[in-house]
Design an enzyme around this catalytic site. Structure first.
Site, PDB file in Angstrom:
ATOM      1  CE  LYS A   4     -11.533 -16.157  14.405  1.00 24.82           C
ATOM      2  NZ  LYS A   4     -12.880 -15.530  14.414  1.00 24.82           N
TER       3      LYS A   4
ATOM      4  CB  THR B 116      -0.902   0.047   1.249  1.00 22.15           C
ATOM      5  OG1 THR B 116      -0.072   0.105   2.418  1.00 22.15           O
ATOM      6  CG2 THR B 116      -1.801  -1.167   1.343  1.00 22.15           C
TER       7      THR B 116
ATOM      8  CG  PHE C   6      -0.718  11.902  62.370  1.00 13.42           C
ATOM      9  CD1 PHE C   6      -0.848  10.929  63.358  1.00 13.42           C
ATOM     10  CD2 PHE C   6      -1.714  11.982  61.407  1.00 13.42           C
ATOM     11  CE1 PHE C   6      -1.918  10.056  63.384  1.00 13.42           C
ATOM     12  CE2 PHE C   6      -2.801  11.117  61.425  1.00 13.42           C
ATOM     13  CZ  PHE C   6      -2.892  10.142  62.411  1.00 13.42           C
TER      14      PHE C   6
ATOM     15  CG  HIS D  81      17.465  -5.314  51.174  1.00 11.17           C
ATOM     16  ND1 HIS D  81      17.417  -6.335  50.256  1.00 11.17           N
ATOM     17  CD2 HIS D  81      18.483  -5.614  52.021  1.00 11.17           C
ATOM     18  CE1 HIS D  81      18.357  -7.224  50.540  1.00 11.17           C
ATOM     19  NE2 HIS D  81      19.022  -6.800  51.600  1.00 11.17           N
TER      20      HIS D  81
ATOM     21  NE  ARG E 220      -1.279   9.243  54.533  1.00 10.78           N
ATOM     22  CZ  ARG E 220      -2.318   8.517  54.931  1.00 10.78           C
ATOM     23  NH1 ARG E 220      -2.755   8.623  56.181  1.00 10.78           N
ATOM     24  NH2 ARG E 220      -2.929   7.699  54.108  1.00 10.78           N
TER      25      ARG E 220
ATOM     26  CB  THR F  39      -6.087  -2.721   4.153  1.00 10.27           C
ATOM     27  OG1 THR F  39      -6.249  -2.103   5.426  1.00 10.27           O
ATOM     28  CG2 THR F  39      -4.785  -2.264   3.515  1.00 10.27           C
TER      29      THR F  39
END
Length: 529
Positions: free
Chosen positions: A140, A37, A478, A281, A525, A70
């Site tokens: 598919k 194409t 807190f 860690h 926080r 297409t």
């Protein structure tokens, strides 16, 4: 279903022309008829290869600016027809449909269009329709059809044809089909994610995630767990986009810890001076600023020399020789930095197992991102914590007010606490951590651990007293009771930063006043689980 299938006819339609001509030439040499194409056909024809335009097959020209070319039974019938089904074969003969045995498609560059900041209309025009439709059809029908969606698979296709005298095996076609479905899924994910952001949909009804494999890992967190590393396509500076200059392959834990280290050190603007973070860690065991990178590294290392062994080091400025000399004095797993001098690279070259990663810059700590975590039966999704506090945002709530130097240390401690697992307590003195308590079920335990770490530092360095004396302390959330605060006071802390918001704030403030502490509240926080 026949395992081996011949390849006689191919449809090529690609936006990325990399490797196209070599592939087309190899197919043509095997007698494969080429269909194509638009620009793909023009490129093949310009290379002197025979190619038939799809418009000749469908009887319709490309129209509507290429939106329709297409989407036609002559194409989809050739892709979907079952070769061993008499009814399908009869329909093909009746309507003059010829089978298509190979589809090579890579989609409109939607992700790249979004990444360069194109406007809404241009992004919409870069949503591919025909490509995904053909890919799904071919995938598919993989019992008979090969579908290639990645340039990286061109060589594998040609090798398969070479090894099977111009035919392909079912196992090979199955692998291609799985890759194809993963590509269309990732493409649709990119489109839906972009559109949710474009229309301000913070919690869309359905959300999907996609990634492209960067490497298969030897194992996960533990040797009995399999693992792989995927890229999300965001190109955020960090471990995912870094160039590894030396050292063996990164492990799952290396990648996780290196990311934590670099995200933390990026909080400190390199224009304001060198900063170093050492991670073990996923938690920082030392973070510091200094007049030089070498000084910042030494201050960070001194916070917890034991934990720093075998850790990850992140720098906010390019690695230099003086810093490299300090780092190689102990075993270090990974060093990541926005660059490295030739002298530093030469010093590291003697340490073959030390991984050195360089990036094109630092990640923007305020850039919006999604963070997600799997739970049984679902996924938790949230905005990444990009919360930021300036001195003007701090509220002094005690009789004593922090000095300017203490305010600078409080902000430093608060920034580090954002990257420490909750419950988090961070002691800081002179722009360096001197004690970190992480991940405890009780905040008072974290406070005691941080104080103990400061005592260990004094012992390791031969200091006359704990560096916690005269330090400031940050708490990621807190204080529900005064006990954690008083543990910090007992260790010698002089100022505290915490979010506030407890029902017992008044009691905690009173306790701070009685202990002679200065305390400021952030109203924000930084839980990190």
């Amino acid at each position: 279903m026949t395992d081996i299938q011949p390849l006689r006819r191919a449809l090529l339609s690609v936006s990325d022309k990399t490797g196209l001509i070599d592939l087309a030439r190899a197919l043509e040499a095997r007698g494969v008829e080429l269909l194509s194409t638009g620009g793909t056909a023009a490129a093949i024809r310009a290379a002197g290869l025979p190619v038939k335009d799809v418009a000749e097959i469908t009887g319709f020209p490309e129209m509507m600016d290429g939106r329709v070319k297409t989407l036609h039974p002559m194409v989809h019938g050739g892709l979907l027809a079952l070769r061993d089904n008499a009814e399908h074969q009869g329909a093909m003969e009746q309507h003059g449909i010829s089978p298509i045995d190979l589809l090579v498609v890579n989609l409109y560059p939607f992700e790249a269009t979004v990444a360069r900041g194109a406007d809404y209309d241009e992004v919409i025009e870069n949503i591919d329709i025909g490509g995904p439709a053909m890919i799904r059809a071919a995938a598919k029908n993989h019992a008979f059809v090969n579908v290639v969606v990645d340039v990286a698979d061109y060589d594998a296709l040609l090798a398969e044809l070479e090894g099977n005298a111009g035919e392909t095996s079912l196992a090979f076609r199955q692998r291609l089909a799985q890759t194809a479905y993963a590509r269309t899924a990732a493409y649709d994910t990119a489109v839906s994610t972009w559109m949710a952001g474009a229309i301000g949909e913070a919690a869309p009804r359905r959300r999907s995630f996609a990634g492209e494999i960067a490497q298969t890992l030897r194992y996960g967190e533990n040797p009995h767990q399999s693992a792989a590393f995927y890229l999300d396509g965001s190109n955020r500076p960090g471990v995912a986009t870094a160039q590894q200059l030396q050292g063996k392959e990164l492990s799952y834990n290396n990648i996780n810890d290196t990311d934590a280290a670099f995200e933390l050190v990026a909080e400190f603007d390199p224009a304001s001076g060198p900063a170093v973070a050492i991670i073990k860690h996923a938690n920082p065991c030392g973070v510091a600023r200094g007049a030089t990178l070498a000084e910042a590294y030494t201050k960070a290392y001194d916070c917890d020399r034991t934990s720093a062994f075998g850790g990850i080091v992140a720098l906010n400025q390019p690695l230099d020789a003086a810093t490299a000399e300090e780092i190689v004095k102990i075993f270090t797993e990974v060093v990541i930095a926005p660059g490295a001098s030739d002298e530093a690279r030469a010093i590291f070259a003697a340490k073959k197992n030390l991984r050195l990663l360089v990036t094109d810059g630092l990640p923007n700590p305020q850039a919006p991102q999604l963070a997600y975590r799997q739970v049984a039966g679902g996924m938790l999704v949230q905005d990444k914590d990009v919360g930021h506090i300036d001195i003007a945002d701090l509220q002094v709530v005690t009789k004593a007010a922090p000095s300017d130097a203490q305010l600078a240390d409080l902000l430093f401690a608060w920034t580090v606490a954002k990257h420490v697992k909750s419950n988090a307590i961070v002691y800081v003195k002179d722009q360096a951590t001197v004690g970190i308590g992480a991940g405890q079920m009780s905040r008072v335990d974290s406070s005691r651990i941080a104080a103990r770490k400061a005592e260990d530092m004094a012992e390791a360095l031969g200091l006359p007293e704990s560096p916690a004396k005269g330090a400031v302390v940050a708490s990621d959330a807190f204080f529900p009771f005064a006990d954690g605060l008083l543990a910090a006071a007992a260790a010698g802390a002089v100022a505290v930063v915490q979010p506030g918001g407890s029902m017992r704030d008044a009691d905690v403030i009173t306790a701070a006043d009685e202990a002679g502490l200065a305390m400021v509240l952030t109203g924000m926080r930084h839980f990190r689980h």
